[in-house]
Write a protein that holds these residues in place. Structure first.
Motif, PDB file in Angstrom:
ATOM      1  N   VAL A  66      -5.097  -8.174  -8.851  1.00 11.32           N
ATOM      2  CA  VAL A  66      -6.005  -8.094  -7.706  1.00 11.32           C
ATOM      3  C   VAL A  66      -5.163  -8.217  -6.441  1.00 11.32           C
ATOM      4  N   ARG A  67      -5.274  -7.216  -5.553  1.00 10.94           N
ATOM      5  CA  ARG A  67      -4.563  -7.227  -4.262  1.00 10.94           C
ATOM      6  C   ARG A  67      -5.575  -6.899  -3.174  1.00 10.94           C
ATOM      7  N   VAL A  68      -6.195  -7.960  -2.637  1.00 13.50           N
ATOM      8  CA  VAL A  68      -7.260  -7.795  -1.644  1.00 13.50           C
ATOM      9  C   VAL A  68      -7.072  -8.863  -0.569  1.00 13.50           C
ATOM     10  N   GLN A  69      -7.491  -8.577   0.650  1.00 16.16           N
ATOM     11  CA  GLN A  69      -7.309  -9.502   1.761  1.00 16.16           C
ATOM     12  C   GLN A  69      -8.109 -10.794   1.545  1.00 16.16           C
ATOM     13  N   ARG A  70      -9.385 -10.665   1.205  1.00 22.59           N
ATOM     14  CA  ARG A  70     -10.248 -11.828   0.986  1.00 22.59           C
ATOM     15  C   ARG A  70     -10.856 -11.730  -0.405  1.00 22.59           C
ATOM     16  N   VAL A  71     -10.701 -12.813  -1.187  1.00 20.06           N
ATOM     17  CA  VAL A  71     -11.159 -12.818  -2.577  1.00 20.06           C
ATOM     18  C   VAL A  71     -11.974 -14.081  -2.836  1.00 20.06           C
TER      19      VAL A  71
END
Length: 149
Positions: A66-71
């Protein structure tokens, strides 16, 4: 914490849409998005975003990085998590993999079976070791057991 998230509302308003992956859905393959994605089902692949919010509900799961700004995680992730801005782990969150974060919130009961590494932008410099994946099925909503190495 997991009730009315100001971040979720801001992302949906800013980008105009939220994608729902429902509890009966299994997606095989990578997902790249902008905006907000809410996973109640199962994703077998990597999840990434240019700008966005990823929410994994308590019965949702991701088998991949998972490569996301907000998780926000309240379900299961089997893979590495790279949260560039903010990571929130709710009480039923189980992550089997390494976590790279800038800001993290962990609620009592959440689990990380791997390393936690702080980085100013949530992304380490240089190559990262990949989590060894098994071909076994991971039913949504069940705890992943990790064998001792």
């Amino acid at each position: 914490m997991f009730g009315k998230s100001k971040t979720a509302g801001n992302v949906a308003n800013k980008h105009g849409s939220t994608t729902l992956i429902s509890s009966e859905t299994i997606i095989t393959g990578d997902i790249h998005f902008s905006g907000a994605v809410h996973i109640e089902g199962r994703v077998k692949g990597n999840v990434s975003a240019d700008q966005g919010l990823l929410t994994i509900a308590h019965n949702g799961s991701v088998e991949g990085d998972v490569r996301v700004q907000r998780v926000v995680v309240d379900g299961h992730v089997r893979g590495n998590v790279f949260a560039e801005e903010h990571l929130e782990l709710a009480s039923r969150a189980v992550i089997t993999g390494n976590v790279f974060y800038s800001v993290i919130e962990m609620t009592k009961g959440s689990q990380v079976n791997g390393s936690l590494e702080h980085h100013p932008n949530g992304v380490p410099v240089g190559p990262q070791p990949l989590l060894e994946r098994s071909d076994e099925e991971m039913p949504a909503g069940e705890v992943i057991e990790v064998a001792d190495s």
